[in-house]
Motif scaffolding. Structure first.
Motif, mmCIF file in Angstrom:
data_model
loop_
_atom_site.group_PDB
_atom_site.id
_atom_site.type_symbol
_atom_site.label_atom_id
_atom_site.label_comp_id
_atom_site.label_asym_id
_atom_site.label_seq_id
_atom_site.Cartn_x
_atom_site.Cartn_y
_atom_site.Cartn_z
ATOM 1 N N GLN A 123 8.329 -10.640 -6.385
ATOM 2 C CA GLN A 123 7.988 -10.071 -7.680
ATOM 3 C C GLN A 123 7.094 -8.863 -7.486
ATOM 4 O O GLN A 123 6.415 -8.724 -6.466
ATOM 5 C CB GLN A 123 7.266 -11.111 -8.547
ATOM 6 N N GLU A 124 7.081 -7.992 -8.485
ATOM 7 C CA GLU A 124 6.168 -6.859 -8.442
ATOM 8 C C GLU A 124 4.731 -7.382 -8.566
ATOM 9 O O GLU A 124 4.454 -8.247 -9.413
ATOM 10 C CB GLU A 124 6.476 -5.881 -9.564
ATOM 11 N N PRO A 125 3.823 -6.865 -7.762
ATOM 12 C CA PRO A 125 2.441 -7.388 -7.767
ATOM 13 C C PRO A 125 1.620 -6.897 -8.953
ATOM 14 O O PRO A 125 0.715 -6.083 -8.817
ATOM 15 C CB PRO A 125 1.898 -6.874 -6.435
ATOM 16 N N ASP A 126 1.937 -7.433 -10.096
ATOM 17 C CA ASP A 126 1.276 -7.057 -11.347
ATOM 18 C C ASP A 126 0.162 -8.066 -11.634
ATOM 19 O O ASP A 126 0.402 -9.281 -11.607
ATOM 20 C CB ASP A 126 2.299 -7.066 -12.477
ATOM 21 N N PRO A 127 -1.051 -7.607 -11.925
ATOM 22 C CA PRO A 127 -2.115 -8.565 -12.276
ATOM 23 C C PRO A 127 -1.742 -9.503 -13.414
ATOM 24 O O PRO A 127 -2.292 -10.607 -13.508
ATOM 25 C CB PRO A 127 -3.282 -7.652 -12.663
ATOM 26 N N GLY A 179 3.763 -14.930 -0.063
ATOM 27 C CA GLY A 179 4.480 -14.613 1.165
ATOM 28 C C GLY A 179 3.611 -13.750 2.062
ATOM 29 O O GLY A 179 2.859 -12.901 1.578
ATOM 30 N N TYR A 180 3.709 -13.959 3.363
ATOM 31 C CA TYR A 180 2.805 -13.285 4.291
ATOM 32 C C TYR A 180 2.953 -11.770 4.245
ATOM 33 O O TYR A 180 1.975 -11.034 4.107
ATOM 34 C CB TYR A 180 3.043 -13.791 5.724
ATOM 35 N N ALA A 181 4.179 -11.262 4.386
ATOM 36 C CA ALA A 181 4.376 -9.814 4.469
ATOM 37 C C ALA A 181 3.940 -9.121 3.183
ATOM 38 O O ALA A 181 3.192 -8.135 3.204
ATOM 39 C CB ALA A 181 5.829 -9.498 4.784
ATOM 40 N N ASP A 182 4.392 -9.638 2.050
ATOM 41 C CA ASP A 182 4.042 -8.996 0.782
ATOM 42 C C ASP A 182 2.549 -9.065 0.510
ATOM 43 O O ASP A 182 1.955 -8.102 -0.005
ATOM 44 C CB ASP A 182 4.817 -9.630 -0.374
ATOM 45 N N LEU A 187 -2.589 -5.703 -0.003
ATOM 46 C CA LEU A 187 -3.959 -5.277 0.282
ATOM 47 C C LEU A 187 -4.100 -3.766 0.225
ATOM 48 O O LEU A 187 -5.160 -3.240 -0.142
ATOM 49 C CB LEU A 187 -4.387 -5.774 1.669
ATOM 50 N N ILE A 188 -3.014 -3.053 0.551
ATOM 51 C CA ILE A 188 -3.022 -1.592 0.558
ATOM 52 C C ILE A 188 -2.483 -1.019 -0.740
ATOM 53 O O ILE A 188 -3.095 -0.128 -1.342
ATOM 54 C CB ILE A 188 -2.192 -1.055 1.743
ATOM 55 N N VAL A 189 -1.327 -1.523 -1.184
ATOM 56 C CA VAL A 189 -0.625 -0.864 -2.295
ATOM 57 C C VAL A 189 -0.918 -1.490 -3.653
ATOM 58 O O VAL A 189 -0.635 -0.873 -4.684
ATOM 59 C CB VAL A 189 0.901 -0.846 -2.049
ATOM 60 N N ALA A 190 -1.468 -2.706 -3.670
ATOM 61 C CA ALA A 190 -1.706 -3.380 -4.963
ATOM 62 C C ALA A 190 -3.050 -4.101 -4.954
ATOM 63 O O ALA A 190 -3.127 -5.304 -5.219
ATOM 64 C CB ALA A 190 -0.574 -4.361 -5.260
#
Length: 377
Positions: A123-127, A179-182, A187-190
């Protein structure tokens, strides 16, 4: 000196009568069920002993008191229970499914379960996802139902140091749910999503911890949680990013425990030397597992640099020496780590993470026996 006194003295970086030994005291310092059964049978305690899981997901057990007493182990664990609402359950394919909506896939007999799906996967990392999620109740009575009885039993029947095993840290939890990768990319993009998640999760963790320590604070000696920040080759994230995004949450978690006047043991696997000054500043009293095979985790150097300010817990190599070494090599490993980490106190000996399924009985016994031989002050 009692076992409890020995551990508490060590946590003050003072020399006890001998180096304390841990097997079964935390979620990551116990023993795999198959190695446990072989050990129990070898010592005459039965080929099919009753099993109490410390963690079903890692196939690790709460060792029988007969075994711990026989080996003269210094620590005992007290663990939170399954909640009444949405307790962990087994799916038809043998996977586990927990209250967080995480699916844990079994990777092989006797091995770990690995998170394979969760509520924030793909999913998109939306708060807003954080707000929409149906967060579990931190005060679900099932979590605390047997806590007092566990601690009271240990206190009545042993003089061991009793360790309250708390929920995992926020880094672990977001990895499991996202998920580990996302979660690492986030941490950087969201970072706003990460902060929203960690705000809510640490709120949950603090309420569970406060309730647990209200229940057994007078009976336990140490509290611990785990949050892995290292790999074999280096940190998972830069120290600067850790300080900006993660450390404030670790400080809050540590200080929650400190309000109850309990020492805090932090489990963090891998190459975490770069974070040790931050752990010390946050108030961490002891660091586990001291993964000596990882980069920059030389035990003698760690003691020289940080031994005045933090206790080291673990240190006996589980990647090569315990599973594939000879008893003589295990003995030498124990001698070396005590020589490096033991001077002046500040070292609790144990395996680097749980004793795994393939570790021979002879090597487990060699570790404990060598600790007695070389661990006297």
């Amino acid at each position: 000196m009692t076992h409890r006194e020995r551990v508490l003295t060590t946590l003050k970086r003072q020399a006890p009568d001998r180096v304390p030994v841990d097997l079964g005291g935390t979620l990551a310092s116990t023993i795999n069920i198959h190695a446990y059964r072989r050990l129990m049978a070898h010592l005459g305690f039965g080929a099919d002993p009753p099993v109490a899981y410390l963690s079903r997901r890692s196939n690790s057990v709460l060792p029988d008191e007969r075994l711990l007493s026989h080996l003269d182990v210094d620590c005992r664990a007290v663990i939170l229970d399954n909640p009444d609402v949405n307790p962990e359950r087994v799916l038809p394919d043998g996977s586990l499914y927990d209250e967080w909506g995480i699916t844990w896939k079994h990777v092989g007999e006797g091995q770990h379960f690995i998170n394979s799906d969760g509520p924030f996967y793909n999913q998109e990392p939306d708060p807003a996802l954080v707000d929409k999620f149906a967060w579990p109740d931190p005060l679900d009575p099932g979590r605390f139902r047997t806590l007092h009885k566990q601690a009271e039993t240990h206190r009545a029947n042993t003089d061991a140091a009793i360790i309250l095993v708390l929920g995992v840290g926020a880094v672990h939890q977001i990895q499991f749910m996202r998920g580990y990768a996302d979660s690492l990319e986030d941490l950087i993009v969201a970072p706003d999503f990460v902060r929203a998640f960690m705000d809510r999760y640490v709120d949950f963790w603090v309420r569970v911890t406060e309730r647990a320590l209200q229940e057994v604070g007078d009976l336990v000696d140490v509290a611990m949680f785990g949050d892995d920040l290292g790999t074999q080759q280096g940190p998972v994230l830069s120290p600067a990013l850790y300080r900006r995004l993660i450390k404030p949450y670790h400080v809050r978690m540590v200080q929650t425990v400190k309000r109850f006047n309990k020492p805090l043991l932090l489990h963090s696997c891998g190459s975490v030397a770069a974070f040790i000054p931050d752990f010390i500043e946050a108030g961490v009293d002891a660091l586990h597992p001291v993964q000596v095979s990882a980069k920059d985790m030389d035990s003698a150097w760690l003691k020289r640099e940080y031994g005045r300010d933090i206790t080291f817990w673990g240190g006996i190599d589980t990647q090569r020496v315990l599973p594939t070494g000879t008893p003589a090599e295990v003995r030498e490993e124990v001698r070396r780590r005590i020589a490096d980490l033991g001077p002046g106190g500040g070292y609790v000996l144990g395996a680097v993470h749980n004793v795994q399924a393939e570790v021979p009985v002879e090597n487990v016994l060699a570790m404990v026996e060598a600790a007695r031989e070389f661990g006297r002050y």
